[in-house]
Design a protein around this motif. Sequence first.
Motif, PDB file in Angstrom:
ATOM      1  N   VAL A   1       0.829  -1.002  -0.061  1.00  0.00           N
ATOM      2  CA  VAL A   1       0.006  -0.134  -0.043  1.00  0.00           C
ATOM      3  C   VAL A   1       0.860   1.275   0.062  1.00  0.00           C
ATOM      4  N   GLN A   2       2.214   1.217   0.151  1.00  0.00           N
ATOM      5  CA  GLN A   2       2.991   2.240   0.053  1.00  0.00           C
ATOM      6  C   GLN A   2       3.025   2.808  -1.440  1.00  0.00           C
ATOM      7  N   LEU A   3       2.794   2.116  -2.578  1.00  0.00           N
ATOM      8  CA  LEU A   3       2.869   2.503  -3.940  1.00  0.00           C
ATOM      9  C   LEU A   3       1.480   2.965  -4.393  1.00  0.00           C
ATOM     10  N   PRO A   4       1.741   4.398  -4.822  1.00  0.00           N
ATOM     11  CA  PRO A   4       0.443   4.854  -5.528  1.00  0.00           C
ATOM     12  C   PRO A   4      -0.052   4.217  -6.711  1.00  0.00           C
ATOM     13  N   ILE A   5      -1.239   4.057  -6.948  1.00  0.00           N
ATOM     14  CA  ILE A   5      -1.899   3.120  -8.180  1.00  0.00           C
ATOM     15  C   ILE A   5      -1.144   3.697  -9.575  1.00  0.00           C
ATOM     16  N   THR A   6      -0.878   4.763  -9.587  1.00  0.00           N
ATOM     17  CA  THR A   6      -0.446   5.433 -10.933  1.00  0.00           C
ATOM     18  C   THR A   6       1.018   4.905 -10.995  1.00  0.00           C
TER      19      THR A   6
ATOM     20  N   HIS B   1      -3.212   4.746 -16.783  1.00  0.00           N
ATOM     21  CA  HIS B   1      -4.200   3.857 -15.955  1.00  0.00           C
ATOM     22  C   HIS B   1      -5.047   3.276 -16.553  1.00  0.00           C
ATOM     23  N   ARG B   2      -5.797   3.948 -17.613  1.00  0.00           N
ATOM     24  CA  ARG B   2      -6.660   3.431 -18.107  1.00  0.00           C
ATOM     25  C   ARG B   2      -6.515   2.040 -18.743  1.00  0.00           C
TER      26      ARG B   2
ATOM     27  N   THR C   1     -11.548  -3.982 -10.937  1.00  0.00           N
ATOM     28  CA  THR C   1     -10.335  -2.846 -11.234  1.00  0.00           C
ATOM     29  C   THR C   1      -9.230  -2.734 -10.156  1.00  0.00           C
TER      30      THR C   1
ATOM     31  N   SER D   1      -8.226  -1.063  -8.188  1.00  0.00           N
ATOM     32  CA  SER D   1      -8.470  -0.555  -6.973  1.00  0.00           C
ATOM     33  C   SER D   1      -9.149  -1.555  -6.022  1.00  0.00           C
TER      34      SER D   1
ATOM     35  N   HIS E   1      -3.313   9.429  -2.076  1.00  0.00           N
ATOM     36  CA  HIS E   1      -2.676   8.061  -1.667  1.00  0.00           C
ATOM     37  C   HIS E   1      -3.107   7.407  -0.195  1.00  0.00           C
ATOM     38  N   GLU E   2      -2.737   8.210   0.675  1.00  0.00           N
ATOM     39  CA  GLU E   2      -3.014   7.809   1.939  1.00  0.00           C
ATOM     40  C   GLU E   2      -3.844   8.685   2.750  1.00  0.00           C
TER      41      GLU E   2
ATOM     42  N   ARG F   1      -8.747   4.481  -1.278  1.00  0.00           N
ATOM     43  CA  ARG F   1      -7.946   5.502  -1.439  1.00  0.00           C
ATOM     44  C   ARG F   1      -8.453   6.396  -2.394  1.00  0.00           C
TER      45      ARG F   1
ATOM     46  N   LEU G   1      -7.069   8.332  -4.577  1.00  0.00           N
ATOM     47  CA  LEU G   1      -6.658   8.448  -6.137  1.00  0.00           C
ATOM     48  C   LEU G   1      -6.989   6.981  -6.728  1.00  0.00           C
ATOM     49  N   ASP G   2      -7.101   6.111  -6.028  1.00  0.00           N
ATOM     50  CA  ASP G   2      -7.800   4.666  -6.766  1.00  0.00           C
ATOM     51  C   ASP G   2      -8.833   4.824  -7.081  1.00  0.00           C
TER      52      ASP G   2
ATOM     53  N   ASP H   1     -10.960   4.832 -10.688  1.00  0.00           N
ATOM     54  CA  ASP H   1     -12.182   3.949 -11.135  1.00  0.00           C
ATOM     55  C   ASP H   1     -13.145   4.706 -11.555  1.00  0.00           C
TER      56      ASP H   1
END
Lengths: 317, 779
Positions: A243-248, A259-260, A273, A275, B372-373, B391, B393-394, B398
């Motif tokens: 969870v430290q890593l942003p999804i982008t 991201h799409r 997805t 997320s 993000h957090e 989150r 951003l997530d 979506d």
Amino acid sequence: MQPFNSVKRQAEYLEPMSSTCELIVFDSEHLNVFAAEVTYCQPHWHKAPEFSYILRGGFTFTVNQQEITLQQGDFVYIGPDIIHAIEQSTPQSALVTWQFDATLFDRNHAPVTGYQTITPTHANYDALRQLADTHLAALLQTSAGFASLANTYQLLAGIEQASHSQAKLASTTEGKDDQVIKESIGFINRHYQEQITIAQLADQAHLSYYHFSRLFKKVSGYSPFEYLSMVRVNMAKPLLKDVQLPITEIAQAVGFNEHRHMTAAFKKYCGATPSEYRKSYYSDFQWRYSDKVLESTDNRPILLSDALTMLRQSIPS
Amino acid sequence: MKHSHETLISQMTTDEKVAFLSGKALWKTTPFAHLGIPSATMTDGTYGVRYSSEQIDDDANWTISDFLNVVHQSADDQGEQKKGSEALFGQTLPATCFPNGSALACSWDTELVYQMGQALAHECQALGVDILLGPGINLRRTPLSGRGYEYYSEDPVVSGELAAALINGMQDEGVGASLKHFACNNSEFRRTEMDSIVDARTLHELYLAGFKRAIDKSNPWTVMSSYNRLNGEQTSQSHTLLTQILREQWGYNGLVMSDWYGIKDRPASLLAGNDLSMPEVQRDKRDLLAAINEGRVPMSVVDESCARLLTLLDRLQLDQKTTKPTTDFSAHHALAQQIAEESIVLLKNDEQTLPLDAKRFQRVAIIGPGAHEPVIQGSGCATTVPYVLDRPLDEIIDVAGDAFDIHFAKGVGADDQADDEALAQAVHIAQHSDVAVVFVNTAIGEDGENGDRQNLSILAAHEQLIHKVSQVAPRTVVVLSNSDAVEMPWLDQCHALLETFFAGQGVGKAVAKLLFGHANPSGKLTVTVPNCLEETPAFLHYPGEALRHHYSEGIYVGYRYYDKRKMTPRFPFGFGLSYTQFEYQALSLSHTTLAADDALTVSVTVTNSGDRAGKEVVQVYLTHPDGELAHAPVNLKAFSKVALAAGETQTVELTLSAEDFRSYHPTLEQWITEAGTYEICVGAHSRELPLRASVQALGTAHRLPLNVDSSLVQLINDERAFAQIVALVADKSGLAPEVIRERLINIAPELFCGFYIALTEFLGVDVSRQALADALHYD
């Protein structure tokens, strides 16, 4: 398929796989046995022959350029170094798999080559089922030793008999085609983080775009683009658990330049997805608890004792 | 006392009664197997269930350090940040982290809050918890208060109504609530030592009013006394508070328990009406036993408290809770998302920047670590390990779908420190965007228990982020996460502002839906947002000195203060924007004249005149006539949240009870309705009340204090006393009573002295002080 205790989550999991074929670690039993609910397993191959029983639901195996449909109660044997991929055809499908170490074989006792399905109509079906049952039951008694090894050889003998008693499915593989696609898969496995085009892969294979795509699909069961997306999805999964890593950043790290694209690929190969995947992992505490035995696939482990019960209760369809 | 309870208590030894009225270890009540008395388990959480396996299941190993771990839990320790077994075997089991009080209240939605109460109860039952130690509704007197994030409002009506909804939700499902902290623990500064000095009227009309309302409407099975002193008395030892007011005046019949280690003198606390002492303290038990044996605490008091505890155990139906049911955490997550969505307040939306439309804003830069957090909760005994976390951003990725191009930059370095490289990255993506959405927050862990905030600022690095990003981004949207109101010197730099407070584990989805118009903002502020700390009502005397904290602003708490002083705060109480517009029309009242016990029905039609569905919080305020008592310009009395489709009109009916017109007279020590014209003001927030209508109140038959030193004017106002004095003077002077009456009325405005001096010195009436005093008496 990949066993759960063979691939440990490591700091360098972002590193591209150095080899196209899977590294399998065996213990003193000279085999790996594991049971799981499996969503899918991307095309791969390994030295160790593999034997599976469908505990629940059904799967589509792509083996040696052919699609095989298997239902609860069916067995499948896949010989050494054959490209195979697995995809569940109904939700929560589960199987148990034996992988046999090369040390079990020698010059005079080579593993059965090719692949073989053993369905309930097969003459040796009942015998194999009994052998599988005995083997699993013995394994649970933790009696490592010659008796245990004998069970393993009994099982191999059963497989051998089953493949003798039926005309062995003809190999349609042209070794060269297979090799070309294996190389291509290897390339994707090493370079999925980069912007790979299908044209580039076709060039490397010295094939036309069209021919390459068709051959890739025939050998692996997936189009090159599908395979590339699957690898990226598989590589993104462990990152999403961090969870430290942003999804982008995760999308970028595994080669989805947008991201799409990641969202689309996840919807296709994961049914959720990124997320949703991340959240489902963190909201399933039983699953979270078994973190240690999980690697990059979605496969949910099943205790071997439960697998034995399922095997005994499963009614062949 | 129920007969069976009487029998049980008669079978208990004094030692057993003393043990019964003390906790068992940290979180349980003391069971007695031979009497068939089970143990109840309680745990913290005003917005989520905290279950510590070590502390609750293994109660032999409890220590003070465990307790301190609870108090000092930081919102940083949310568990999910940790991996694997740490998340599972962390300090508490995961549970749904609902929006914190400060966010939840902004929903103004009693139905939703009721549902949250039910969900909390189900999670309690799944974990084997019988009593959840919430809700907490101390008024948010100062935005500095460390636990402001748990509390609902600066207004007692909002606090009481929402607390009642939560309590009813919990108790309808069989889990006990604990209404806390009773009372006047409105800041955390030296919270167990401070003496809150509050005048009687302010105490009753403001600080106790929310508790009274909640108790009237939900009868919480327990009330928790607070840590502080109130007007010189430890609240856990205040007979005035716990017996006279709570039980005798309000008729409360539940159990009072102490806050953890909040009792200083156990015998005194039991005499005052603090039934249960929590947690288990051996010294307290010895002290109480000695006091009983020495006759300082009568056995009747002990037995009454035992009976209340037995009644509580009956209500919990512990014998029916032999198995722990499972609960639907996914459904609760969806509820947490929905409440967050309805609680977030849109404070600014220039040029209709929101909702984000792909035609105008295709490239979206998401900036700030909170994307993000997210900061979803405050720090303290309520801090919950979230079951699952959305989150922003997530969720944005979506929700936005294929039409938008989303980029993210954290914008600040580790630990929220300014970092040039991170800032440059944020500026870079902002430059190449059509709109930048910047997530900012207050310092984590500074808000929290046992400590107040030092200022009303967001983190310095976050403020810099808004500043730099807004210089290059075509549009800037700020998403704010904070315990309580903050100063907003950066407000002019953003086009739109979403205020989330601490909106719990569903905040990410809620923010995403609101940003992209999948939901319409409907939250409204339950506190005033000031321009600066120095203008806040409690500023001058906060945090008190020499252990005394004078609530010197009196009844002018929150918006009442800004209104009275005609100050313009940054955002007024009750304020919140929507993506649609609402129009108010046709205010009508059920009465033109109100007798003392009459309720008033207010009806108003509200129209959604915009082009999308939305929800509006209709607010009804009351103005008082000029009388002996001073009043705030407007006082919230009722509210209702209505959902309206585009173009839809609805008539909303709200009721003001007779009590809503009452004021607490400090000399009479009773609630009175002053006769005169009351104005009913209806509108969208405390500073926008377009509809007004009057009602004439006849008032209660109270008699204002009067003595011979009161002025003639005061005397004349008391008709019966005046008639008796007129008769006396007529008798003494030989003039006709009508003449005396007329002359006195005429001269009264000129005579500044008390009427004894006026009559004897100015009018030459020969009457003794005592004779006059006697003539004032009637009834």
